[in-house]
Design a protein around this motif. Structure first.
Motif, PDB file in Angstrom:
ATOM      1  N   VAL A 193       0.838  -1.203   0.000  1.00  0.00           N
ATOM      2  CA  VAL A 193       0.000   0.000   0.000  1.00  0.00           C
ATOM      3  C   VAL A 193       0.873   1.253   0.000  1.00  0.00           C
ATOM      4  O   VAL A 193       0.621   2.212  -0.741  1.00  0.00           O
ATOM      5  N   VAL A 194       1.912   1.260   0.836  1.00  0.00           N
ATOM      6  CA  VAL A 194       2.824   2.408   0.872  1.00  0.00           C
ATOM      7  C   VAL A 194       3.450   2.651  -0.501  1.00  0.00           C
ATOM      8  O   VAL A 194       3.597   3.796  -0.939  1.00  0.00           O
ATOM      9  N   ALA A 195       3.794   1.576  -1.185  1.00  0.00           N
ATOM     10  CA  ALA A 195       4.468   1.697  -2.481  1.00  0.00           C
ATOM     11  C   ALA A 195       3.537   2.162  -3.590  1.00  0.00           C
ATOM     12  O   ALA A 195       3.999   2.729  -4.586  1.00  0.00           O
ATOM     13  N   ARG A 196       2.216   1.962  -3.410  1.00  0.00           N
ATOM     14  CA  ARG A 196       1.282   2.257  -4.504  1.00  0.00           C
ATOM     15  C   ARG A 196       0.383   3.455  -4.249  1.00  0.00           C
ATOM     16  O   ARG A 196      -0.056   4.117  -5.194  1.00  0.00           O
ATOM     17  N   ALA A 197       0.044   3.721  -2.981  1.00  0.00           N
ATOM     18  CA  ALA A 197      -0.927   4.775  -2.684  1.00  0.00           C
ATOM     19  C   ALA A 197      -0.375   6.142  -3.067  1.00  0.00           C
ATOM     20  O   ALA A 197       0.806   6.432  -2.865  1.00  0.00           O
ATOM     21  N   GLU A 198      -1.229   6.993  -3.587  1.00  0.00           N
ATOM     22  CA  GLU A 198      -0.821   8.348  -3.973  1.00  0.00           C
ATOM     23  C   GLU A 198      -1.285   9.384  -2.972  1.00  0.00           C
ATOM     24  O   GLU A 198      -1.174  10.588  -3.221  1.00  0.00           O
ATOM     25  N   ARG A 199      -1.812   8.936  -1.841  1.00  0.00           N
ATOM     26  CA  ARG A 199      -2.147   9.811  -0.722  1.00  0.00           C
ATOM     27  C   ARG A 199      -1.230   9.438   0.450  1.00  0.00           C
ATOM     28  O   ARG A 199      -0.648   8.347   0.475  1.00  0.00           O
ATOM     29  N   PRO A 200      -1.076  10.317   1.451  1.00  0.00           N
ATOM     30  CA  PRO A 200      -0.214   9.976   2.583  1.00  0.00           C
ATOM     31  C   PRO A 200      -0.685   8.714   3.314  1.00  0.00           C
ATOM     32  O   PRO A 200      -1.887   8.505   3.507  1.00  0.00           O
ATOM     33  N   VAL A 201       0.265   7.882   3.688  1.00  0.00           N
ATOM     34  CA  VAL A 201      -0.002   6.660   4.459  1.00  0.00           C
ATOM     35  C   VAL A 201       0.824   6.728   5.734  1.00  0.00           C
ATOM     36  O   VAL A 201       2.032   6.986   5.687  1.00  0.00           O
ATOM     37  N   VAL A 202       0.180   6.501   6.885  1.00  0.00           N
ATOM     38  CA  VAL A 202       0.866   6.532   8.176  1.00  0.00           C
ATOM     39  C   VAL A 202       0.897   5.122   8.742  1.00  0.00           C
ATOM     40  O   VAL A 202      -0.140   4.456   8.824  1.00  0.00           O
ATOM     41  N   LEU A 203       2.077   4.657   9.147  1.00  0.00           N
ATOM     42  CA  LEU A 203       2.213   3.360   9.796  1.00  0.00           C
ATOM     43  C   LEU A 203       2.422   3.573  11.289  1.00  0.00           C
ATOM     44  O   LEU A 203       3.289   4.353  11.704  1.00  0.00           O
ATOM     45  N   VAL A 204       1.625   2.862  12.091  1.00  0.00           N
ATOM     46  CA  VAL A 204       1.621   3.006  13.551  1.00  0.00           C
ATOM     47  C   VAL A 204       2.006   1.675  14.172  1.00  0.00           C
ATOM     48  O   VAL A 204       1.482   0.618  13.789  1.00  0.00           O
ATOM     49  N   ARG A 205       2.895   1.714  15.162  1.00  0.00           N
ATOM     50  CA  ARG A 205       3.373   0.493  15.803  1.00  0.00           C
ATOM     51  C   ARG A 205       2.339  -0.085  16.768  1.00  0.00           C
ATOM     52  O   ARG A 205       1.559   0.651  17.380  1.00  0.00           O
ATOM     53  N   ALA A 206       2.358  -1.402  16.922  1.00  0.00           N
ATOM     54  CA  ALA A 206       1.540  -2.043  17.946  1.00  0.00           C
ATOM     55  C   ALA A 206       1.947  -1.496  19.312  1.00  0.00           C
ATOM     56  O   ALA A 206       3.131  -1.326  19.599  1.00  0.00           O
ATOM     57  N   GLY A 207       0.963  -1.189  20.140  1.00  0.00           N
ATOM     58  CA  GLY A 207       1.246  -0.673  21.472  1.00  0.00           C
ATOM     59  C   GLY A 207       1.421   0.821  21.553  1.00  0.00           C
ATOM     60  O   GLY A 207       1.637   1.365  22.640  1.00  0.00           O
ATOM     61  N   GLU A 208       1.327   1.526  20.427  1.00  0.00           N
ATOM     62  CA  GLU A 208       1.446   2.993  20.426  1.00  0.00           C
ATOM     63  C   GLU A 208       0.354   3.604  21.292  1.00  0.00           C
ATOM     64  O   GLU A 208      -0.825   3.283  21.172  1.00  0.00           O
ATOM     65  N   GLN A 209       0.742   4.477  22.219  1.00  0.00           N
ATOM     66  CA  GLN A 209      -0.188   5.149  23.119  1.00  0.00           C
ATOM     67  C   GLN A 209      -0.136   6.657  22.876  1.00  0.00           C
ATOM     68  O   GLN A 209       0.866   7.195  22.413  1.00  0.00           O
ATOM     69  N   ALA A 210      -1.226   7.343  23.233  1.00  0.00           N
ATOM     70  CA  ALA A 210      -1.271   8.798  23.055  1.00  0.00           C
ATOM     71  C   ALA A 210      -0.121   9.482  23.776  1.00  0.00           C
ATOM     72  O   ALA A 210       0.491  10.420  23.256  1.00  0.00           O
ATOM     73  N   ALA A 211       0.201   9.014  24.986  1.00  0.00           N
ATOM     74  CA  ALA A 211       1.262   9.651  25.776  1.00  0.00           C
ATOM     75  C   ALA A 211       2.629   9.528  25.114  1.00  0.00           C
ATOM     76  O   ALA A 211       3.529  10.347  25.385  1.00  0.00           O
ATOM     77  N   ASP A 212       2.803   8.520  24.237  1.00  0.00           N
ATOM     78  CA  ASP A 212       4.096   8.340  23.576  1.00  0.00           C
ATOM     79  C   ASP A 212       4.443   9.519  22.672  1.00  0.00           C
ATOM     80  O   ASP A 212       5.615   9.729  22.352  1.00  0.00           O
ATOM     81  N   GLU A 213       3.443  10.270  22.241  1.00  0.00           N
ATOM     82  CA  GLU A 213       3.663  11.380  21.319  1.00  0.00           C
ATOM     83  C   GLU A 213       3.937  12.698  22.047  1.00  0.00           C
ATOM     84  O   GLU A 213       4.168  13.721  21.396  1.00  0.00           O
ATOM     85  N   HIS A 214       3.906  12.655  23.377  1.00  0.00           N
ATOM     86  CA  HIS A 214       4.034  13.869  24.173  1.00  0.00           C
ATOM     87  C   HIS A 214       5.275  13.805  25.064  1.00  0.00           C
ATOM     88  O   HIS A 214       5.793  12.733  25.365  1.00  0.00           O
ATOM     89  N   THR A 215       5.734  14.979  25.488  1.00  0.00           N
ATOM     90  CA  THR A 215       6.856  15.043  26.420  1.00  0.00           C
ATOM     91  C   THR A 215       6.406  14.555  27.801  1.00  0.00           C
ATOM     92  O   THR A 215       5.203  14.517  28.102  1.00  0.00           O
ATOM     93  N   MET A 216       7.364  14.186  28.627  1.00  0.00           N
ATOM     94  CA  MET A 216       7.047  13.772  29.997  1.00  0.00           C
ATOM     95  C   MET A 216       6.532  14.964  30.804  1.00  0.00           C
ATOM     96  O   MET A 216       6.878  16.117  30.521  1.00  0.00           O
TER      97      MET A 216
END
Length: 337
Positions: A162-185
């Motif tokens: 899908v990443v190789a073919r899609a012409e729109r942005p594609v976001v890949l998210v890891r298993a276990g990703e939490q909202a707090a992971d994107e923020h500073t402590m």
């Protein structure tokens, strides 16, 4: 890119009911005309932990963009030997197919009040269906598995296709990703989703900068009220391996030259997005390794993929490939000309 407001339905059509679940069965057909729809953040769901993490990330992104969330579920056909089992036959599979996306949508509505959630159950080749879904979305979100061999992440064949073919942005998210992971402590050193976002990190080729990629990265930083770290790598001069006299002066000259090139590319975008704090990072070394190192504390990494047409088919560059396999944060791959 856009002003963040939801786009209404196409003229002459009725808007879908808020939070309505649609079960649509479509055979994949690359020649079928894609229906024009309102913009959405779309996520591919298969019930795996990584796809559920992707759905949660997509819900948060939909709120940042003030857009509906569309959940696309493509059930795998039931193997023949299981179809004959009394407890795992077609009826049980059908119930699971109907319940899984609707239950996932209901959970998202409870955890993200006010978000509009639409579900679609589609049949066909998974990669084909997801590429079609990406075509009518602001971005497509997919899950990526946990650690594999050699300290990298496992990226499934469907996600790579899908990443190789899609012409729109594609976001890949890891298993276990939490909202707090994107923020500073927080001040006590505790993970928190209430603190400021970590930086958005952009991998940039100053020789071939692309407006689509730059606008996506700046827009992401604006929505998160986060700094943007723009990363450019340049190769070590050949003479450095032999330690010739004057190497230090040559290195300093190249360092200034590449830093100036990066600043020149970013200047008009800083004028267009004056509220974004931009950190310019021009580093000597392997482009893939420089980007991976710079994205260790990112809330989102943004990389480009050049759309190629020809006999060799779709292609993912080595820097993007490294980002998908080695960056812990969600990775947005932005296709561009």
């Amino acid at each position: 890119m856009h002003d963040g407001r939801p786009v209404g339905p196409a003229e002459g059509r009725l808007a879908p009911d808020l939070n309505h679940d649609h079960v649509i069965t479509l055979e994949s057909n690359p020649h079928r005309e894609v229906e024009t729809m309102s913009r959405t953040v779309t996520v591919g769901l298969d019930g795996s932990p990584e796809s559920r993490a992707a759905a949660e990330w997509a819900a948060r992104e939909a709120q940042l963009r003030s857009l509906p969330l569309k959940i696309v579920y493509v059930p795998e056909p039931l193997p023949k030997h299981l179809a004959q089992a009394p407890l795992l036959g077609p009826e049980t599979h059908q119930r699971w197919t109907e319940q899984m996306p609707s239950e996932s949508a209901e959970g998202i509505r409870l955890r993200h009040p006010g978000i509009e959630v639409i579900t679609e159950t589609l049949t066909g080749t998974v990669a084909d269906i997801l590429c079609e879904a990406a075509g009518s979305a602001d971005l497509l979100v997919l899950g990526s598995r946990g650690f594999g061999g050699m300290g990298g992440f496992l990226v499934g064949s469907v996600s790579l296709a899908v990443v190789a073919r899609a012409e729109r942005p594609v976001v890949l998210v890891r298993a276990g990703e939490q909202a707090a992971d994107e923020h500073t402590m927080d001040p006590a050193g505790v993970p928190s989703a209430a603190t400021p976002f970590r930086p958005v990190v952009l991998g940039l080729d100053t020789d071939h900068p692309d407006d689509t990629l730059l606008e996506f990265a700046f827009d992401a930083a604006v929505r998160r009220q986060a700094p943007l770290r723009a990363v450019h790598a340049w190769p070590e001069p050949p003479t450095s391996f032999y330690r010739f006299p004057g190497d230090a002066e040559l290195y300093d000259s190249l360092e200034r030259e590449h830093a100036a090139a990066l600043a020149e590319v970013l200047r008009p975008w800083q004028q267009k997005f004056p509220g974004v704090h931009v950190v310019e990072a021009s580093r000597c070394g392997s482009a893939a390794q420089v980007l991976v190192n710079a994205a260790r504390d990112a809330s989102l990494a943004v990389v480009g993929r050049r759309i190629r047409t020809g006999s060799f088919g779709a292609h993912i560059g080595h820097v993007t490939h490294a980002a998908l396999h080695h960056i812990t944060a969600p990775v947005a791959v932005v296709a561009h000309g």
